[in-house]
Scaffold this motif. Structure first.
Motif, PDB file in Angstrom:
ATOM      1  N   LYS A   1     -15.360 -19.868  26.216  1.00 35.12           N
ATOM      2  CA  LYS A   1     -16.371 -20.258  25.709  1.00 35.12           C
ATOM      3  C   LYS A   1     -16.611 -21.787  25.017  1.00 35.12           C
TER       4      LYS A   1
ATOM      5  N   ALA B   1     -19.553 -24.401  25.816  1.00 34.97           N
ATOM      6  CA  ALA B   1     -20.453 -24.928  24.668  1.00 34.97           C
ATOM      7  C   ALA B   1     -20.132 -26.358  24.407  1.00 34.97           C
TER       8      ALA B   1
ATOM      9  N   ASN C   1     -22.684 -27.982  26.854  1.00 36.68           N
ATOM     10  CA  ASN C   1     -24.249 -27.423  26.333  1.00 36.68           C
ATOM     11  C   ASN C   1     -24.669 -26.566  27.808  1.00 36.68           C
TER      12      ASN C   1
ATOM     13  N   ASP D   1     -27.220 -17.141  24.214  1.00 37.40           N
ATOM     14  CA  ASP D   1     -27.882 -17.913  23.457  1.00 37.40           C
ATOM     15  C   ASP D   1     -28.979 -18.467  24.065  1.00 37.40           C
TER      16      ASP D   1
END
Length: 256
Positions: free
Chosen positions: A137, A141, A144, A168
């Motif tokens: 993850k 992240a 992006n 997201d």
């Protein structure tokens, strides 16, 4: 926000995404197809990277993946082609494929390279949710990248809530638990499935894939969801039309 998140935050409905395999029909066709799809009205794209054992895919996409491998496509070649992506294409781009080539490439390096060339999200259907959450993850992240997780009619409410928590951007709603390429069946069961997801009031919107092959199935998917993904029908179109670049607008016209 990345381009994908920005698109979904806009509230735009009846989104149309197109999947195709990098390196198919020819090794050098990847960016030409992406550019033509954007001009024809696709809202975002899923570019598949080939793998020799595509267990979730039907014959049409399996054939495209094997042809791409035979043509010489791999992740190194793909990232080289995508170096010019953002000079030619502005809509959101997702890379889709199986986890084995990503692990062989190196997950952190894969995410970094994807971000460098302008990719916005990943769909890795066989990446276990637990492994994503505990191992990878942060890699996404930090670059992006949105991780798009799949839901089937058999997925429990508890798991769907967890997927919603980890997402997201949007959730990829499979119309069935079958392989790609099967036609979307218009049935009471499908209505019940879509309504069940709608009634859960998830924080992330849903997009429907598997079996979207014509305007009827596209509109059916959009009735309850933000849009739909066309995959096998487009890959089949590419294989049947030598002049495919000039006919992509006609193909998109089948849906909207």
């Amino acid at each position: 926000m990345n381009r994908l998140q920005t698109l979904f935050a806009s509230g735009k409905k009846d989104l149309l995404s197109i999947y195709y395999t990098a390196g198919y029909p020819s090794l050098g066709s990847t960016l030409d197809i992406a550019e033509a799809l954007e001009k024809a009205g696709a809202d975002f794209l899923e570019i598949g990277f080939p793998y020799s054992d595509p267990v979730a895919d039907g014959p049409t996409i399996q054939h495209s993946l094997q042809t791409a491998l035979d043509n010489g496509m791999d992740l190194h070649v793909l990232f080289g082609q995508l170096a010019d992506l953002r000079k030619r294409v502005s809509i959101p781009i997702i890379l889709m494929g199986y986890v084995n080539p990503v692990i062989q490439y190196g997950v952190a390096q894969f995410c970094k390279k994807a971000a460098e060339v302008g990719v916005d999200g990943l769909i890795i259907p066989d990446l276990p949710m637990y492994e994503y959450e505990t191992l990878y993850k942060k890699d996404l992240a930090d670059n992006n990248l949105s991780n798009i997780i799949l839901v089937t009619p058999q997925t429990s409410d508890e798991r769907i809530r967890k997927i919603d928590e980890l997402s997201d951007c949007f959730i990829y709603l499979l119309s069935s638990a079958s392989i790609t390429g099967n036609s979307l069946k218009m049935s009471d069961g499908l209505d019940t499935y879509f309504k069940r997801i709608e009634d859960m009031r998830l924080k992330n919107p849903t997009i429907v894939g598997f079996g979207i092959a014509d305007r009827t199935s596209y509109q059916k998917a959009c009735q309850y969801n933000r849009g739909a993904i066309v995959g096998s029908a487009f890959v089949k179109f590419l294989g049947e039309n030598e002049d495919y670049l000039n006919k992509i607008g006609e193909f998109i016209g089948r849906f909207k």
